[in-house]
Write an enzyme that holds these catalytic residues in place. Structure first.
Site, PDB file in Angstrom:
ATOM      1  N   LEU A 277       0.840  -1.201   0.000  1.00  0.00           N
ATOM      2  CA  LEU A 277       0.000   0.000   0.000  1.00  0.00           C
ATOM      3  C   LEU A 277       0.876   1.253   0.000  1.00  0.00           C
ATOM      4  CD1 LEU A 277      -3.078   0.013  -0.101  1.00  0.00           C
ATOM      5  CD2 LEU A 277      -3.106   0.611   2.304  1.00  0.00           C
ATOM      6  N   GLY A 278       1.745   1.326  -1.010  1.00  0.00           N
ATOM      7  CA  GLY A 278       2.547   2.522  -1.222  1.00  0.00           C
ATOM      8  C   GLY A 278       1.796   3.502  -2.104  1.00  0.00           C
ATOM      9  N   ARG A 279       2.525   4.305  -2.852  1.00  0.00           N
ATOM     10  CA  ARG A 279       1.881   5.311  -3.708  1.00  0.00           C
ATOM     11  C   ARG A 279       0.916   4.672  -4.693  1.00  0.00           C
ATOM     12  NH1 ARG A 279       7.392   6.729  -3.707  1.00  0.00           N
ATOM     13  NH2 ARG A 279       7.913   8.763  -2.815  1.00  0.00           N
ATOM     14  N   ILE A 280       1.402   3.655  -5.402  1.00  0.00           N
ATOM     15  CA  ILE A 280       0.571   3.026  -6.427  1.00  0.00           C
ATOM     16  C   ILE A 280      -0.572   2.244  -5.790  1.00  0.00           C
ATOM     17  CG2 ILE A 280       0.556   1.298  -8.267  1.00  0.00           C
ATOM     18  CD1 ILE A 280       3.442   2.208  -8.928  1.00  0.00           C
TER      19      ILE A 280
ATOM     20  N   SER B 167       0.899  -5.506   3.918  1.00  0.00           N
ATOM     21  CA  SER B 167       2.198  -4.862   3.767  1.00  0.00           C
ATOM     22  C   SER B 167       3.092  -5.367   4.894  1.00  0.00           C
ATOM     23  CB  SER B 167       2.078  -3.330   3.808  1.00  0.00           C
ATOM     24  OG  SER B 167       1.539  -2.916   5.050  1.00  0.00           O
ATOM     25  N   ARG B 168       4.340  -4.956   4.905  1.00  0.00           N
ATOM     26  CA  ARG B 168       5.273  -5.452   5.910  1.00  0.00           C
ATOM     27  C   ARG B 168       4.793  -5.175   7.334  1.00  0.00           C
ATOM     28  NH1 ARG B 168      10.662  -2.875   3.455  1.00  0.00           N
ATOM     29  NH2 ARG B 168       9.094  -1.312   2.954  1.00  0.00           N
TER      30      ARG B 168
ATOM     31  N   ILE C 242       0.595  -5.671 -11.564  1.00  0.00           N
ATOM     32  CA  ILE C 242       1.190  -4.496 -12.210  1.00  0.00           C
ATOM     33  C   ILE C 242       2.506  -4.154 -11.501  1.00  0.00           C
ATOM     34  CG2 ILE C 242      -0.868  -3.472 -13.263  1.00  0.00           C
ATOM     35  CD1 ILE C 242       0.400  -2.409  -9.810  1.00  0.00           C
TER      36      ILE C 242
ATOM     37  N   ARG D 136       5.991  -6.557 -10.592  1.00  0.00           N
ATOM     38  CA  ARG D 136       7.071  -7.145 -11.377  1.00  0.00           C
ATOM     39  C   ARG D 136       6.749  -8.616 -11.613  1.00  0.00           C
ATOM     40  NH1 ARG D 136       8.353  -2.683 -12.502  1.00  0.00           N
ATOM     41  NH2 ARG D 136      10.367  -1.628 -12.174  1.00  0.00           N
TER      42      ARG D 136
ATOM     43  N   ASP E 122       0.382  -7.384 -16.481  1.00  0.00           N
ATOM     44  CA  ASP E 122       1.162  -6.410 -17.246  1.00  0.00           C
ATOM     45  C   ASP E 122       2.641  -6.760 -17.228  1.00  0.00           C
ATOM     46  OD1 ASP E 122       1.615  -3.980 -18.726  1.00  0.00           O
ATOM     47  OD2 ASP E 122       2.316  -3.038 -16.877  1.00  0.00           O
TER      48      ASP E 122
ATOM     49  N   GLU F  80      10.381 -11.567 -19.059  1.00  0.00           N
ATOM     50  CA  GLU F  80      10.029 -10.680 -20.173  1.00  0.00           C
ATOM     51  C   GLU F  80      11.177 -10.570 -21.177  1.00  0.00           C
ATOM     52  OE1 GLU F  80       8.920  -6.951 -18.423  1.00  0.00           O
ATOM     53  OE2 GLU F  80       7.315  -7.845 -17.239  1.00  0.00           O
TER      54      GLU F  80
ATOM     55  N   HIS G 184       3.967  -4.997 -20.426  1.00  0.00           N
ATOM     56  CA  HIS G 184       4.614  -4.121 -19.437  1.00  0.00           C
ATOM     57  C   HIS G 184       4.486  -2.649 -19.838  1.00  0.00           C
ATOM     58  CE1 HIS G 184       8.014  -3.965 -16.213  1.00  0.00           C
ATOM     59  NE2 HIS G 184       7.192  -2.941 -16.099  1.00  0.00           N
TER      60      HIS G 184
END
Length: 313
Positions: A152-155, A174-175, A230, A232, A256, A261, A279
């Site tokens: 739950l960071g910025r994105i 989250s951690r 979305i 990695r 994505d 890749e 991606h």
């Protein structure tokens, strides 16, 4: 600054490439046939490396460039940069946070809609002329679905905000729990997966989050659940994901990013409950230019001995 050597690790963005060439002595690493000889010849002139989500600066490259002062990532992710080695050698590191947040969050919602409402399959249905022979199958409602977010960071927050507009209950892993956040927190990914309809991977790739989506998590999400990645590719144990989708132990996926890749498991191509993207989370003209400007701004700030715009190390 025209005498400062900048090594661009791989093709990224034509605008960025042109801006680098206008300001610095640009070396395009991907065009070099014998990379070892090239590095030996230019080790004293390269002072900066520009990387992205596909190629950055590993320990071998850093050791080969004794004059390296800064690594500027044309990406928010840092998994292609050896941060420990950079810290050890006093090399500055920057990335491009914030400017890509909205686009990646938009795409996450787009993938949810595309998978649940079968938008891509519906498009193919019309184009193939099958509509003339009958109506398309019913799909699944998105509004009100329980959305679980890993990271739950910025994105992650931007995705949550958008999903709330669709009346989706939000929960997260989250951690550590974020007391200031109103969303429901689960202390494990398995518990989160068991309590949501759509599971979104939006965390950074680290040794701890590698294959954070494994068979146990997929089984907890279940045959009606949808996975959206979305983040990695290596966040997901790809063979386990493929088998779960083929065996209908997972309801669907919107991807994505992929583990190797641009290689994508061919078994996914025939599935109508999967949406596959190359991606392109931050892949809009506006955002890629803003990212490029941030890379240039960080390089200029460093070599003019001014504060970096988005320092990581």
């Amino acid at each position: 600054m025209e005498s400062i050597g900048v090594l661009m690790a791989c093709p990224m963005n034509s605008y960025l490439e042109q801006q680098l060439e206008n300001r610095f002595k640009l070396f395009r690493f991907w065009t070099v046939p014998d990379k070892s000889s090239f590095l030996a010849s230019h080790k004293d002139s390269i002072q900066a490396v520009v990387g992205n989500a596909f190629a950055g600066a590993d320990a071998k490259l850093i050791e080969a460039l004794p004059k390296l002062e800064i690594v500027a990532s044309f990406s928010v992710g840092l998994d292609k940069i050896d941060l420990a080695k950079c810290k050890e050698k006093g090399i500055r590191v920057t990335n491009t946070p914030d400017v890509l947040t909205e686009d990646v969050a938009d795409l996450a919602i787009g993938l949810m809609l595309a998978v649940l409402r079968k938008l891509c399959e519906s498009d193919r249905f019309v184009r193939s002329g099958k509509w003339k022979s009958g109506q398309y199958v019913l799909t699944t409602k998105f509004t009100g679905k329980r959305v679980g977010i890993i990271g739950l960071g910025r994105i992650g927050m931007a995705i949550a905000k958008r999903a709330e507009a669709f009346s989706c209950p939000i929960s997260y892993y989250s951690r550590s729990e974020k007391p200031e956040i109103k969303y429901k927190y689960y202390p494990s990914v398995v518990e989160l997966a068991a309590n949501c309809d759509i599971l979104v991977v939006a965390c950074a790739l680290t040794t701890e989050t590698h294959h954070i989506i494994n068979r146990e998590v997929i089984d907890a999400l279940g045959p009606k659940g949808v996975l959206i990645n979305i983040g990695r590719g290596p966040h997901v144990d790809e063979p386990e994901l493929v088998s779960a989708l083929v065996e209908h132990r997972l309801g669907g996926a919107g991807l994505d990013v992929f583990e190797h890749e641009p290689e994508v498991p061919e078994e996914l191509f025939a599935l109508d409950n999967v949406v596959l993207l190359p991606h392109v989370g931050s892949g809009t003209v506006e955002t890629r230019q803003a990212m490029a400007d941030l890379v240039i701004g960080n390089l200029e700030a460093h070599f003019l001995e001014k504060p970096l715009l988005t320092p990581v190390v």
